[in-house]
Motif scaffolding. Structure first.
Motif, PDB file in Angstrom:
ATOM      1  N   ALA A  63      -1.275  57.360  11.768  1.00 17.66           N
ATOM      2  CA  ALA A  63      -0.728  56.836  10.517  1.00 17.66           C
ATOM      3  C   ALA A  63      -1.167  57.657   9.319  1.00 17.66           C
ATOM      4  CB  ALA A  63      -1.152  55.378  10.329  1.00 17.66           C
ATOM      5  N   VAL A  64      -2.401  58.188   9.355  1.00 22.07           N
ATOM      6  CA  VAL A  64      -2.964  58.976   8.255  1.00 22.07           C
ATOM      7  C   VAL A  64      -3.732  60.147   8.857  1.00 22.07           C
ATOM      8  CG1 VAL A  64      -4.550  58.972   6.287  1.00 22.07           C
ATOM      9  CG2 VAL A  64      -3.165  56.956   6.741  1.00 22.07           C
ATOM     10  N   GLN A  65      -3.651  61.307   8.225  1.00 18.48           N
ATOM     11  CA  GLN A  65      -4.445  62.468   8.608  1.00 18.48           C
ATOM     12  C   GLN A  65      -5.556  62.634   7.573  1.00 18.48           C
ATOM     13  OE1 GLN A  65      -3.927  64.638  11.354  1.00 18.48           O
ATOM     14  NE2 GLN A  65      -2.486  63.072  12.035  1.00 18.48           N
ATOM     15  N   SER A  66      -6.781  62.300   7.958  1.00 20.87           N
ATOM     16  CA  SER A  66      -7.896  62.330   7.017  1.00 20.87           C
ATOM     17  C   SER A  66      -8.444  63.749   6.871  1.00 20.87           C
ATOM     18  CB  SER A  66      -8.995  61.374   7.469  1.00 20.87           C
ATOM     19  OG  SER A  66      -9.307  61.574   8.834  1.00 20.87           O
ATOM     20  N   ARG A  67      -9.097  64.014   5.714  1.00 21.71           N
ATOM     21  CA  ARG A  67      -9.628  65.346   5.418  1.00 21.71           C
ATOM     22  C   ARG A  67     -11.040  65.219   4.881  1.00 21.71           C
ATOM     23  NH1 ARG A  67      -5.681  68.050   1.197  1.00 21.71           N
ATOM     24  NH2 ARG A  67      -7.187  69.756   1.440  1.00 21.71           N
ATOM     25  N   PRO A  68     -11.969  66.090   5.329  1.00 19.69           N
ATOM     26  CA  PRO A  68     -13.327  66.045   4.780  1.00 19.69           C
ATOM     27  C   PRO A  68     -13.326  66.431   3.309  1.00 19.69           C
ATOM     28  CG  PRO A  68     -13.033  67.964   6.194  1.00 19.69           C
ATOM     29  CD  PRO A  68     -11.807  67.126   6.364  1.00 19.69           C
ATOM     30  N   GLY A  69     -14.103  65.690   2.523  1.00 17.71           N
ATOM     31  CA  GLY A  69     -14.222  66.004   1.101  1.00 17.71           C
ATOM     32  C   GLY A  69     -13.017  65.627   0.274  1.00 17.71           C
ATOM     33  N   ARG A  70     -12.068  64.897   0.819  1.00 20.37           N
ATOM     34  CA  ARG A  70     -10.847  64.537   0.100  1.00 20.37           C
ATOM     35  C   ARG A  70     -10.540  63.057   0.288  1.00 20.37           C
ATOM     36  NH1 ARG A  70     -11.673  69.070  -1.324  1.00 20.37           N
ATOM     37  NH2 ARG A  70     -10.207  70.809  -1.511  1.00 20.37           N
ATOM     38  N   LEU A  71      -9.909  62.456  -0.721  1.00 12.97           N
ATOM     39  CA  LEU A  71      -9.310  61.143  -0.561  1.00 12.97           C
ATOM     40  C   LEU A  71      -7.884  61.351  -0.081  1.00 12.97           C
ATOM     41  CD1 LEU A  71     -11.651  60.584  -2.723  1.00 12.97           C
ATOM     42  CD2 LEU A  71     -10.285  58.611  -3.389  1.00 12.97           C
ATOM     43  N   VAL A  72      -7.507  60.679   0.979  1.00 16.17           N
ATOM     44  CA  VAL A  72      -6.147  60.817   1.515  1.00 16.17           C
ATOM     45  C   VAL A  72      -5.553  59.434   1.651  1.00 16.17           C
ATOM     46  CG1 VAL A  72      -4.718  61.636   3.416  1.00 16.17           C
ATOM     47  CG2 VAL A  72      -6.777  62.913   2.778  1.00 16.17           C
ATOM     48  N   SER A  73      -4.373  59.229   1.077  1.00 10.02           N
ATOM     49  CA  SER A  73      -3.699  57.941   1.176  1.00 10.02           C
ATOM     50  C   SER A  73      -2.455  58.078   2.032  1.00 10.02           C
ATOM     51  CB  SER A  73      -3.322  57.410  -0.211  1.00 10.02           C
ATOM     52  OG  SER A  73      -2.479  58.331  -0.882  1.00 10.02           O
ATOM     53  N   GLY A  74      -2.092  56.996   2.674  1.00  9.59           N
ATOM     54  CA  GLY A  74      -0.898  56.998   3.494  1.00  9.59           C
ATOM     55  C   GLY A  74      -0.380  55.594   3.680  1.00  9.59           C
ATOM     56  N   ALA A  75       0.925  55.403   3.451  1.00  9.68           N
ATOM     57  CA  ALA A  75       1.546  54.099   3.656  1.00  9.68           C
ATOM     58  C   ALA A  75       1.956  53.963   5.107  1.00  9.68           C
ATOM     59  CB  ALA A  75       2.759  53.960   2.749  1.00  9.68           C
ATOM     60  N   ALA A  76       2.025  52.730   5.591  1.00 13.13           N
ATOM     61  CA  ALA A  76       2.456  52.463   6.951  1.00 13.13           C
ATOM     62  C   ALA A  76       3.023  51.058   7.029  1.00 13.13           C
ATOM     63  CB  ALA A  76       1.293  52.616   7.931  1.00 13.13           C
ATOM     64  N   ILE A  77       3.966  50.878   7.935  1.00 15.72           N
ATOM     65  CA  ILE A  77       4.416  49.547   8.313  1.00 15.72           C
ATOM     66  C   ILE A  77       3.822  49.285   9.685  1.00 15.72           C
ATOM     67  CG2 ILE A  77       6.380  48.064   8.782  1.00 15.72           C
ATOM     68  CD1 ILE A  77       8.054  49.805   6.943  1.00 15.72           C
ATOM     69  N   VAL A  78       2.944  48.288   9.774  1.00  8.34           N
ATOM     70  CA  VAL A  78       2.160  48.075  10.990  1.00  8.34           C
ATOM     71  C   VAL A  78       2.542  46.739  11.621  1.00  8.34           C
ATOM     72  CG1 VAL A  78      -0.137  48.013  11.994  1.00  8.34           C
ATOM     73  CG2 VAL A  78       0.260  49.327   9.897  1.00  8.34           C
ATOM     74  N   PRO A  79       3.032  46.728  12.858  1.00 11.61           N
ATOM     75  CA  PRO A  79       3.296  45.453  13.540  1.00 11.61           C
ATOM     76  C   PRO A  79       1.997  44.678  13.753  1.00 11.61           C
ATOM     77  CG  PRO A  79       4.354  47.295  14.672  1.00 11.61           C
ATOM     78  CD  PRO A  79       3.416  47.888  13.668  1.00 11.61           C
ATOM     79  N   LEU A  80       2.085  43.363  13.766  1.00 10.18           N
ATOM     80  CA  LEU A  80       0.925  42.513  14.016  1.00 10.18           C
ATOM     81  C   LEU A  80       0.898  42.073  15.476  1.00 10.18           C
ATOM     82  CD1 LEU A  80       0.849  40.197  10.866  1.00 10.18           C
ATOM     83  CD2 LEU A  80      -0.313  42.375  11.240  1.00 10.18           C
ATOM     84  N   GLY A  81      -0.321  41.843  15.975  1.00 10.72           N
ATOM     85  CA  GLY A  81      -0.476  41.318  17.317  1.00 10.72           C
ATOM     86  C   GLY A  81      -0.137  39.837  17.371  1.00 10.72           C
ATOM     87  N   ALA A  82      -0.207  39.283  18.575  1.00 14.65           N
ATOM     88  CA  ALA A  82       0.140  37.870  18.768  1.00 14.65           C
ATOM     89  C   ALA A  82      -0.749  36.954  17.945  1.00 14.65           C
ATOM     90  CB  ALA A  82       0.042  37.521  20.254  1.00 14.65           C
ATOM     91  N   ASP A  83      -1.986  37.407  17.641  1.00 14.14           N
ATOM     92  CA  ASP A  83      -2.910  36.571  16.868  1.00 14.14           C
ATOM     93  C   ASP A  83      -2.860  36.882  15.380  1.00 14.14           C
ATOM     94  OD1 ASP A  83      -4.056  39.070  16.883  1.00 14.14           O
ATOM     95  OD2 ASP A  83      -6.056  38.395  17.485  1.00 14.14           O
ATOM     96  N   GLY A  84      -1.883  37.674  14.930  1.00  9.83           N
ATOM     97  CA  GLY A  84      -1.736  37.967  13.510  1.00  9.83           C
ATOM     98  C   GLY A  84      -2.633  39.068  12.989  1.00  9.83           C
ATOM     99  N   THR A  85      -3.207  39.885  13.870  1.00  4.64           N
ATOM    100  CA  THR A  85      -4.097  40.955  13.432  1.00  4.64           C
ATOM    101  C   THR A  85      -3.495  42.320  13.732  1.00  4.64           C
ATOM    102  OG1 THR A  85      -5.268  41.051  15.551  1.00  4.64           O
ATOM    103  CG2 THR A  85      -6.136  39.545  13.881  1.00  4.64           C
ATOM    104  N   PHE A  86      -4.010  43.339  13.027  1.00  5.31           N
ATOM    105  CA  PHE A  86      -3.720  44.714  13.419  1.00  5.31           C
ATOM    106  C   PHE A  86      -5.031  45.484  13.501  1.00  5.31           C
ATOM    107  CE2 PHE A  86      -3.356  44.952   8.769  1.00  5.31           C
ATOM    108  CZ  PHE A  86      -3.957  46.165   8.432  1.00  5.31           C
ATOM    109  N   CYS A  87      -5.033  46.531  14.288  1.00  6.51           N
ATOM    110  CA  CYS A  87      -6.231  47.333  14.551  1.00  6.51           C
ATOM    111  C   CYS A  87      -6.092  48.704  13.908  1.00  6.51           C
ATOM    112  CB  CYS A  87      -6.456  47.493  16.056  1.00  6.51           C
ATOM    113  SG  CYS A  87      -7.072  46.006  16.875  1.00  6.51           S
ATOM    114  N   VAL A  88      -7.207  49.226  13.399  1.00  2.96           N
ATOM    115  CA  VAL A  88      -7.248  50.567  12.821  1.00  2.96           C
ATOM    116  C   VAL A  88      -8.328  51.359  13.547  1.00  2.96           C
ATOM    117  CG1 VAL A  88      -7.481  51.945  10.731  1.00  2.96           C
ATOM    118  CG2 VAL A  88      -6.596  49.602  10.586  1.00  2.96           C
ATOM    119  N   PHE A  89      -7.917  52.415  14.230  1.00  2.00           N
ATOM    120  CA  PHE A  89      -8.826  53.304  14.961  1.00  2.00           C
ATOM    121  C   PHE A  89      -8.945  54.620  14.204  1.00  2.00           C
ATOM    122  CE2 PHE A  89      -9.046  57.049  17.697  1.00  2.00           C
ATOM    123  CZ  PHE A  89     -10.212  56.830  18.405  1.00  2.00           C
ATOM    124  N   THR A  90     -10.158  55.178  14.157  1.00  2.20           N
ATOM    125  CA  THR A  90     -10.344  56.506  13.576  1.00  2.20           C
ATOM    126  C   THR A  90     -11.086  57.380  14.579  1.00  2.20           C
ATOM    127  OG1 THR A  90     -11.358  57.802  11.783  1.00  2.20           O
ATOM    128  CG2 THR A  90     -12.485  55.778  12.422  1.00  2.20           C
TER     129      THR A  90
END
Length: 807
Positions: free
Chosen positions: A522-549
């Protein structure tokens, strides 16, 4: 540097005498292999018995190296079974073509060197056959001759195909046919030797490498060990530079059996890839170990089956370490005992005559018996030889150079007690509670949904101050569960991610919790930089979403809206339209400025529109800063819609509520130019609903998936979107939301996505800087045939990950 030597324990050697010793020797040993670097059984033990993550395992075994990433996408492999032989390529689909040679596509291609560094190529289209090197090839068509090398590849890149019949097969002298992903090449080495080389995408190469070097059955308890192996194998392959014609090899380097094999050209395929290993490769994609820092050289990450309890010292950056994980009960090699006939030593070193004695004269000083044997004296009735411990163990077939010799002719005194080992500290659990929930469900279809814009962006997560989570960066390899406050039945959320103080270039993956993490970003992060990125993320059955880095980073997540069947606004996709651009004035906006942008009328939003899908371009920034977008009749929120670094330009998408008059306000924190495009609008009179899907990879030009090879400057390409990956047909599909990622661009530039208009619009959806991966959400209309057209103004690879569609 080797560890200090210690005294040989009393009674270790076979006692020298005037007569030969007993006819057999009993040898106790520990470990299996050279012992340098990671123990594979140790990695399993640490994962299954101690609960370590792959990063903890790698940190333990490869001290002096750190986690990093690579943009290298391919590797070349010498196929040693074909050394100095003809190269015969078969393809069941009749799809083999030859680089630079007309004709075909072929079902069988035979390549032979008929004179020094000159290849002749024969082909046939009617059948797949494996002629022997002595067959005359009567009746075959001569395709080409006088070629210095020959490269055969599928007509369409099938490197990622799961149908083995799509892949090229290589005939071996035994009649076995081995299938390889990518292309096959016949080439000469520097001394004129004939070699066959596989040119293969790096991540596809690793699928069978890891499955062959480790047992796929180790998952799920040993899943983190499989991930560690994937990183070690990727690093080892990239660190090697063995030959002029290939980077590595398939036998003495790492064991690489190809994707599949069959006993004859007509037999069934036996696959050498496994789903659990594929998951480990995907989870670590692009991750390597680097020496000293994330910018250091890729480490030559050697590994072996079992260390026996201590790894071996070497000249490589990582030191020997105690290895408690190797003692896992499943490890058959942690300790072993063998009996060796005296005649075996006498035949191997005949100068000694009849064997009289064997003495270990120097050891490493680490572990039982004083550690690994570094010097061994073999004495006999007519002479003696001094050998390194490794030469001795290889000469008589021992599993490792960590051994102790007992005299079977008489009882030996008890060996001196081994020094009490210093326990390996239990590693800090870097993830803590930030781990992905168990996989409890398969991906499911989502009902049609409508948009509910947040009146102003809402901050869900800020790891810097503890908003929504602990005050702690999200560590590499960890997963943060986010539970947004949205209505019941919500299928997806519109969010903006910001990565801050990232340790190395990496990526975020956002997906519905409770399913297997997809291989998307969803986002390509960079050392020493702020990086922003929009996303439309589906929710799981329990109403949550996960973010892995995959790299450690501070993380900010802002909610801009949600999708549910009860939402108030449908979506109206449109060809992107520019609504504001400060550049014609020639003067940058001043830091702290706010501009008002109308989103209605002139082909854009209707009078009842409640939100707009914007593309925000922060351009030619004089200083690093951010842009905030919000409805003008509300107070400005503390949130960012796009971040830009000094001297650069950046693009981000945002679905933003509009004011009662249809305006969006945009605040710039630093002096910059600003351009705003509208890609669509939300409101009661709009005509489409949103259908969330589990993110999937639509295209990856690095691997020939969707597109083959990088985009060249200003050369447009199209891609079929409808009917792919579960998306509906062209009659239903109106627009698609997807992350576009530029990988390894040669210079700063931008990408335009459009519904295959006769002339590409002079707008951009993704901006990137040189040699840096950059991602942006693109919400674009498809044409009547369900296709997109894409053009880049600079050379770059492109990756496309879909998260939903409108129809």
């Amino acid at each position: 540097m080797l560890a200090c030597a210690v005294a040989v324990p009393v009674g270790e050697s076979v006692a020298a005498a005037e007569v030969a010793v007993a006819s057999t020797l009993t040898i106790d040993g520990r470990g299996n292999g050279h012992g340098i670097g990671m123990s594979q059984w140790g990695a399993y033990g640490y994962a299954a018995d101690h609960g370590w993550t792959s990063e903890q395992i790698l940190d333990h075994y490869y001290g002096g190296t750190v986690s990093g990433t690579t943009d290298v996408t391919g590797i070349t492999v010498r196929l040693m079974d074909l050394d100095d032989q003809q190269t015969v390529v078969v393809n069941d689909r009749s799809n083999a073509v030859i680089d630079g040679v007309a004709g075909g596509p072929w079902r069988t291609v035979v390549i032979r060197e008929v004179s020094e560094r000159s290849y002749t190529v024969w082909g046939r289209t009617d059948s797949s056959v494996c002629p022997t090197a002595s067959d005359a090839l009567a009746g075959w068509a001569v395709v080409a001759s006088g070629l210095p090398s020959v490269t055969v590849r599928p007509l369409v890149d099938t490197s990622a195909s799961e149908d083995m019949s799509d892949l090229l097969g290589l005939c071996e002298a035994s009649g076995k046919v081995r299938s390889y992903r990518g292309a096959l090449r016949a080439v000469n080495g520097t001394a004129g030797e004939n070699r066959t080389v596989n040119e293969v995408p790096l991540e596809q190469y690793l699928r069978s490498i890891v499955a062959s070097e480790m047992s796929a059955s180790w998952a799920p308890r040993g899943a983190q060990a499989l991930r560690a192996q994937a990183v070690a194998a990727r690093s080892f392959g990239l660190a090697e530079n063995r030959y002029s014609y290939a980077k590595t090899c398939d036998r003495i380097c790492q064991y690489y059996p190809g994707a599949a094999s069959r006993s004859t050209v007509a037999s069934a395929f036996v696959r050498h890839e496994h789903a659990s290993v594929d998951a480990a490769v995907r989870a670590t994609a692009g991750v390597v170990r680097r020496v000293g820092s994330p910018a250091g050289p890729v480490a030559l990450t050697m590994f072996s089956s079992s260390s026996g309890g201590w790894t071996a010292a070497s000249t490589l950056p990582f030191p020997a370490v105690e290895d408690l994980g190797d003692a896992t009960p499943a490890n058959p090699y942690h300790r072993w005992t063998v009996t060796v006939a005296a005649a075996t030593l006498e035949q191997k070193w005949p100068a000694i005559g009849r064997l009289v004695g064997v003495s270990v004269t120097r050891r490493s000083g680490q572990g039982e018996w004083g550690g690994r044997a570094q010097s061994v004296l073999v004495s006999g009735t007519t002479g003696s030889v001094t050998l390194s411990g490794d030469v001795f163990r290889r000469g008589i077939g021992l599993r490792s150079d960590w051994f102790s010799i007992a005299d079977t002719s008489a009882p030996l005194p008890a060996p001196a007690p081994a020094p009490t080992p210093t326990p390996t500290p239990t590693p800090v659990d870097v993830c803590g509670a930030r781990v992905a929930p168990p996989v409890t469900t398969a991906a499911a279809a989502r009902p049609p949904a409508r948009f509910e814009p947040s009146p102003v962006p809402v901050r869900l997560i800020d790891t810097r101050d503890g908003t929504g989570t602990a005050v702690d960066p999200l560590r590499g390899g960890c997963t943060l569960v986010v539970r947004p406050a949205v209505p019941s039945g919500t299928t997806a959320v519109a969010v903006t991610f910001v990565t801050v103080d990232t340790s190395a270039q990496g990526y975020l993956t956002a997906y519905p919790c409770g399913i297997e993490r997809p291989f998307t970003s969803a986002v390509q992060s960079r050392p020493g930089r702020l990086v922003s990125g929009a996303a439309i993320v589906p929710l799981g059955a329990d109403g949550t979403f996960c973010v892995f880095t995959n790299t450690t980073t501070e993380l900010v997540v802002d909610l801009t809206g949600s999708y549910s069947p009860s939402g108030s606004a449908r979506y109206q996709p449109m060809t992107a339209q520019r609504r504001f651009d400060s550049r014609p004035s020639g003067v940058r906006l001043a830091a702290g400025s706010t501009v008002r942008v109308a989103t209605r009328g002139a082909g854009a939003g209707a009078a009842d529109s409640t939100a707009a899908s914007l593309t925000i371009h922060a351009l030619e920034a004089a200083q690093s800063g951010f842009v905030t977008a919000w409805p003008c009749d509300r107070p400005r929120p503390w949130a960012s819609s796009a971040n830009v670094n000094a001297g650069e330009s950046a693009t981000n998408s945002a679905d933003v509520a509009v004011s009662a008059s249809g305006e969006v306000c945009l605040f710039v924190s630093a002096s910059m130019h600003l351009a705003i495009d509208v890609a669509g609008w939300f409101g009661p009179s709009a005509t489409t609903d949103f259908h969330a899907v589990v993110p999937f990879r639509l295209a990856d030009s690095r691997e020939g998936h969707g597109w083959s090879g990088p985009f060249q400057r200003s050369v447009g390409r199209s891609i079929q979107v409808s009917g792919v990956g579960g998306l509906p047909g062209a009659a239903t599909l109106r627009a698609v939301a997807a992350q576009f990622t530029s990988v390894g661009p040669t210079s700063a530039g931008f990408v335009t996505v459009h519904p295959c208009l006769p002339v590409a619009p002079t707008l951009s959806m993704l901006r990137f800087v040189s040699a840096t991966n950059t991602a942006a959400l693109v919400n674009s209309v498809t044409n009547a045939a369900g296709r997109w057209c894409v053009v880049s103004n600079q050379t770059t690879h492109l990756v496309v990950d879909v998260s939903g569609w409108f129809g």
